[in-house]
Every structure is written in structure tokens, then in C-alpha cells.
Write an enzyme that holds these catalytic residues in place. Structure first.
Site, mmCIF file in Angstrom:
data_model
loop_
_atom_site.group_PDB
_atom_site.id
_atom_site.type_symbol
_atom_site.label_atom_id
_atom_site.label_comp_id
_atom_site.label_asym_id
_atom_site.label_seq_id
_atom_site.Cartn_x
_atom_site.Cartn_y
_atom_site.Cartn_z
ATOM 1 N N LYS A 173 0.843 -1.195 0.000
ATOM 2 C CA LYS A 173 0.000 0.000 0.000
ATOM 3 C C LYS A 173 0.881 1.249 0.000
ATOM 4 O O LYS A 173 1.636 1.481 0.940
ATOM 5 C CB LYS A 173 -0.905 0.037 1.230
ATOM 6 C CG LYS A 173 -1.964 1.126 1.110
ATOM 7 C CD LYS A 173 -2.719 1.361 2.403
ATOM 8 C CE LYS A 173 -2.095 2.430 3.251
ATOM 9 N NZ LYS A 173 -2.014 3.758 2.608
ATOM 10 N N GLY A 226 7.214 5.071 7.923
ATOM 11 C CA GLY A 226 6.270 6.156 8.192
ATOM 12 C C GLY A 226 6.570 6.776 9.543
ATOM 13 O O GLY A 226 7.690 6.682 10.056
ATOM 14 N N THR A 230 2.518 5.982 14.122
ATOM 15 C CA THR A 230 1.896 4.906 13.325
ATOM 16 C C THR A 230 2.650 3.598 13.526
ATOM 17 O O THR A 230 2.043 2.529 13.651
ATOM 18 C CB THR A 230 1.888 5.271 11.816
ATOM 19 O OG1 THR A 230 1.490 6.621 11.661
ATOM 20 C CG2 THR A 230 0.964 4.371 11.033
ATOM 21 N N GLU A 248 10.659 1.516 9.868
ATOM 22 C CA GLU A 248 11.551 2.656 9.560
ATOM 23 C C GLU A 248 10.762 3.913 9.866
ATOM 24 O O GLU A 248 9.824 4.248 9.143
ATOM 25 C CB GLU A 248 11.962 2.616 8.082
ATOM 26 C CG GLU A 248 12.695 1.359 7.660
ATOM 27 C CD GLU A 248 14.050 1.206 8.333
ATOM 28 O OE1 GLU A 248 14.621 2.217 8.791
ATOM 29 O OE2 GLU A 248 14.534 0.068 8.415
ATOM 30 N N GLU A 384 10.011 15.887 15.654
ATOM 31 C CA GLU A 384 10.190 15.864 14.197
ATOM 32 C C GLU A 384 9.210 16.845 13.549
ATOM 33 O O GLU A 384 8.005 16.754 13.762
ATOM 34 C CB GLU A 384 9.925 14.451 13.660
ATOM 35 C CG GLU A 384 10.179 14.370 12.167
ATOM 36 C CD GLU A 384 9.850 12.992 11.580
ATOM 37 O OE1 GLU A 384 8.771 12.464 11.854
ATOM 38 O OE2 GLU A 384 10.688 12.472 10.824
#
Ligand code: NAD
Length: 480
Positions: A173, A226, A230, A248, A384
Site C-alpha cells: 500500500k 512512516g 503509526t 523505519e 520531528e
């Protein structure tokens, strides 16, 4: 309007429920296509197709699997210009960046793993006169690959190619924000003759299609790139199902500039590492620490470079800074700029949304932004932002800068600038960072392990690490 479709069992198909989502061009703010709003029913169809394809695909000699992957690489190279235009339209990145980085790298991913599969070997442990132990690496089976929007085709193929090379079948996806090049890849897989069901691409949102991939009991592993939040959610979902996970995740990368470095090169490269892809690369350095004797000269030259960046329509050749990916992301980054003011930062450059004229009037453009005077432990220096916002901070000692560099929850990448070889290695080893670049940035060799420490992720991608991830080792002992 352009309507994208899922790629399931070798064919382009509409979603089971027949519902679609709009997708927006970030440079204009206008809807330009719609994508399947896939549900668990679409994922179930994709898994069924992948399971049916698996017995034949896993038994194909690595050389034959590799030949198909190399063929896809050739088709990506053939369509480079078309794909670069599509990536720029979909993501807002300058077409020149898509043409020189994103699409060539997507082709390299397929070419690299197409051939790597033939060099993959397993271990033998011989116990003199007693036993022969050897390891067989079986393909895991059907695996899930989920990727983000910032380097759409680049990161999508970085997962898919090793999974296919290892003999797995894939349900993948792409991000719902940047689906276009994944759709174009579907067409190229059909043209390359990839057998039906080996790769299935399901479009849609994270909570619907993504969650269904993570929850599906027949999917043995999830390779995810992502955000950290998540990733944590995926880990919570997948752990009780005992799925193998490669995560990652986010970063807050430091650039450490020592006074003895080649300053002109450090300035030039720091500009790239700060603002490439509008700062939306997980490897971008957003905290620039500069040794005090060269702080002012670095700052002056860096700001001159920032002032010279060309911001504009990503489709125009001279553009160096395009749009950020979405209105929601634009607001998030502007929120951090506001926070930097509140936390006492001094704005040195940028700080505002840009309203362009003409075609891009509704686009999500932001000035490259630089602050100084922020504490290393403030939120702007800890969280971030993932946009064109960096901070400059002077330092006095190696110990001090290492403590600051290592002070965030992240540990993805770092750059060190110095001409002192001993210090370069010492500092690199002391950094809590999965990747360290010395006197360079984003230099990639696809054989090296890629991934982050701490909350930047779990596991490594790249080279043999990726092939190991997508295989299950089995230890066999023969008594002599
Ligand atoms: P995101 O986490 O919002 O989404 C990533 C993907 O996960 C998308 O395809 C999304 O649809 C899907 N997703 C969302 N919820 C899901 C769920 N519940 N189950 C399954 N899938 C779900 O991230 P993003 O905003 O697309 O990307 C930006 C983030 O990615 C940044 O944090 C950046 O640092 C990170 N990133 C990391 C690397 C790396 O290599 N470490 C590389 C690029 C980007």
C-alpha cells in the site's frame, strides 16, 4: 478525471465497495485524480491472489525471479520522464529532483535486488567429525509493505523489490497522499510479465486498507516506513499475531560542524540536507550544531544560500523548492514555526507561507526557515517537524555537542563535518544513530544496512539485511 485502480491478481480492478478518494496536487491545491478507498475486502482479495501465486513464485530459481525484477527496472528507466512528472505532480517535489533522485533510485532498487537474490547465501557450521549444520532461508510467504508520501516510488520499491527477490508475494500500500507512481508501476509490472498475484497494490487510507494489511492473519511480515506514532500502533497490532516487523520511522537528525572542516562544502551540503524535498526526507538534518569559532561565518554563508533558493512551480525546471505535501502538513509545519517564536527563537530566514500567482495560487508553499537561539531541549529541537525548518546552535566542546545530538528520542541519521580523522570516527561511534555520514550527506550504497536506533525504528533494510528480513532461517543438523 484520472481514476486510479488497485492492482490485484495481475489486473487493474476497481475497489469492491466502488468508493474512491480524491487526491490533490500540492502545487495547486486542486483535486487531480481519485484513488480506490480500499476496504478489508480488497485486502482479502489481494491476499488470496498472493497466496495462490506463492507456491510457483517461491520455487522459481532466483535467477528467473531476478530477470523479471531487472525487466521492471528497465521499464522504470524507459519511463523515467513520465514517472518524474507524475511524482512531481503528486508530491509537490521539483521535477528535477524526481528525475535525478526518486525515479532513478526506484529503478536501482529493482536492478539491485534482482541481482542480489543470486548472491544471497546462507551459513554452514561444520563440527569436525560430529555434525554438519546448515541454514536454509525460506521465503516468509505473503508479506505486507506500507510506505509514506515523502519519497513515494523510491521507498515503495525499496520494500517490494527485496521481498519479491526473496521469493515472497506482496500486498503493498502506497501513501494515500501520493498514489500515482505506484499505480504506474502496476502497469509496468503487467508489461514486464510479472506473474499474476505475485505483487498486489491496494490503494487507500491507513486506518482502512493499511490496518487490514497489518491485521490479516495470512500476512507473515510487515515492512513499514512512516511516522513513529503509526509505527507504534502497527507494532501493537502485529505483536500478538507474531508477525515479523521492520519499522523505519521518524528522525530529528543532527549536523555537527567542527571548525576544522571544509566549511564551504559543509555549508553547501547542509543547504541540501536541510531543504531537499522541502525538508521532507527522513534523513534531512534539522538541528545544525556549529563549533563556536566558525558559527558566524557558517551562519552568514548558510543564510546567503537560503536566500538564493528558487521556490516555485515544481514542474518548472529551475525550481529548487516545491510545495509541501498537503494543507494539513503545511499547517503542522507553520505550527512549529509559531512554537519556535514562543520558545524564544530568533528567526533568521523565512517563516511564512508563500502565495504564488497563476497556476500555483492555491498551492502549499513555505519559505525555507532558519532559527537560532533555541535551547537544544526545547520542543522545536526535540520533535520531528519534517518540513523546511532548521535551527542553528553554537557549541564549545565535543562532549557538549554529543550530549545534545543524542538528546532526542530519535536516532536515524547524523552528519559530522571535520578534517580530523580520529575525531570523525570517535564522534561517529558515540552517536546514537543508525546512519552517520562524515563530510557528506545522503551518500547511499544499497548494500549497507539502513535504519534507525531508538524511536527511529526496529530492524534494518538494505542489501542482505532486507533479504534476511523477508526469509525464515531454518537450521538443519546432520549427524556425521
Ligand atoms: P504515516 O505514518 O502517516 O503513514 C505512512 C503509511 O502508513 C501510509 O501509507 C499510511 O496510509 C499508512 N498507515 C497509517 N495508519 C496506518 C495503520 N493504522 N495501519 C497501517 N498503515 C497505516 O507517515 P507519513 O506522514 O506518510 O510519512 C512521514 C513519516 O515517515 C515521517 O515521520 C518520516 O520521518 C517517516 N519516514 C521515515 C523513513 C525512514 O526510513 N526511517 C523514511 C521516510 C519517511
Amino acid at each position: 478525471m484520472l481514476q486510479l485502480q488497485n492492482y490485484i491478481n495481475g489486473q487493474l480492478v476497481a475497489p469492491v465497495a466502488g468508493t474512491y478518494l480524491p487526491t490533490i496536487e500540492p502545487a495547486t491545491g486542486q483535486v487531480y485524480a481519485e484513488i480506490p478507498d480500499s476496504s478489508p475486502a480488497d485486502v482479502a482479495r489481494a491476499v488470496t491472489a498472493a497466496e495462490a501465486a506463492l507456491p510457483t513464485w517461491r520455487m522459481l530459481p532466483a535467477e528467473e525471479r531476478g530477470r523479471l525484477l531487472v525487466r521492471i527496472a528497465e521499464l522504470l528507466e524507459r519511463d523515467l520522464e513520465l514517472l518524474a512528472q507524475a511524482e512531481s505532480l503528486d508530491n509537490g517535489k521539483p521535477v528535477s529532483l524526481a528525475r535525478t533522485v526518486d525515479i532513478p533510485r526506484a529503478a536501482s532498487n529493482f536492478a539491485f535486488f534482482g541481482t542480489a537474490a543470486q548472491h544471497f547465501a546462507s551459513e554452514t557450521h561444520f563440527q569436525e567429525g560430529v555434525a554438519l549444520n546448515y541454514t536454509v532461508r525460506h521465503p516468509l510467504g505473503v508479506v505486507g509493505c506500507i510506505s509514506p508520501w515523502n519519497l513515494p516510488l523510491y521507498l515503495f520499491t525499496w520494500k517490494i523489490a527485496p521481498a519479491l527477490a526473496a521469493g515472497c508475494c506482496v500486498v503493498a500500500k502506497p501513501s494515500e497522499l501520493t498514489p500515482y507512481t505506484a499505480f504506474l508501476l502496476s502497469n509496468l509490472c503487467i508489461e514486464a510479465g510479472l506473474p499474476a498475484g505475485v505483487l498486489n497494490i491496494v490503494h487507500g487510507t491507513g486506518p482502512s486498507a493499511g490496518q487490514a494489511i497489518v491485521e490479516h492473519p495470512a500476512i507473515k511480515a510487515i515492512s513499514f516506513t512512516g511516522g513513529t506514532a503509526t509505527g507504534a500502533h502497527i507494532a501493537r497490532t502485529a505483536a500478538p499475531l507474531f508477525k515479523k516487523l521492520s519499522l523505519e520511522l521518524g528522525g530529528k537528525n543532527p549536523n555537527i560542524i567542527f571548525a576544522d572542516c571544509n566549511l564551504a562544502e559543509a555549508v553547501r551540503t547542509s543547504l541540501r540536507s536541510s531543504f531537499s524535498n522541502q525538508g521532507q526526507i527522513c534523513l534531512c538534518g534539522s538541528r545544525i550544531f556549529i563549533e563556536r569559532p566558525v558559527y558566524e561565518v557558517f551562519k552568514t554563508e548558510f543564510l546567503q544560500g537560503v536566500a538564493g533558493l528558487t521556490i516555485g512551480d515544481p514542474q518548472e525546471e529551475g525550481t529548487q523548492q516545491g510545495a509541501v505535501v498537503s494543507e494539513a502538513h503545511l499547517r503542522k509545519v507553520l505550527g512549529y514555526i509559531e512554537l519556535a517564536h514562543q520558545e524564544g527563537g530568533t528567526l533568521l530566514a523565512g517563516g511564512q507561507r508563500i502565495e504564488l500567482k497563476g497556476r500555483c495560487a492555491g498551492g502549499y508553499f513555505l519559505q525555507p526557515t532558519v532559527f537560532e537561539g533555541l535551547r537544544p531541549d526545547c520542543r522545536v529541537n526535540q520533535e520531528e517537524i519534517f518540513g523546511p525548518v532548521v535551527t542553528l546552535t553554537p557549541f564549545d566542546t565535543e562532549e557538549e555537542v554529543l550530549a545534545w545530538a543524542n538528546s532526542t528520542e530519535y536516532g536515524l541519521a547524523a552528519t559530522v563535518w571535520t578534517s580530523n580523522l580520529t575525531r570523525a570516527h570517535r564522534v561517529a561511534h558515540a552517536l546514537h544513530s543508525g546512519i552517520v555520514w562524515i563530510n557528506t550527506w545522503m551518500h547511499r550504497d544499497l548494500r549497507t544496512p539502513f535504519g534507525g536506533m531508538k524511536n527511529s525504528g526496529v530492524g534494518r533494510e538494505g542489501g542482505l539485511e532486507a533479504l534476511r528480513f523477508f526469509t525464515e532461517p531454518q537450521s538443519i543438523t546432520l549427524k556425521l
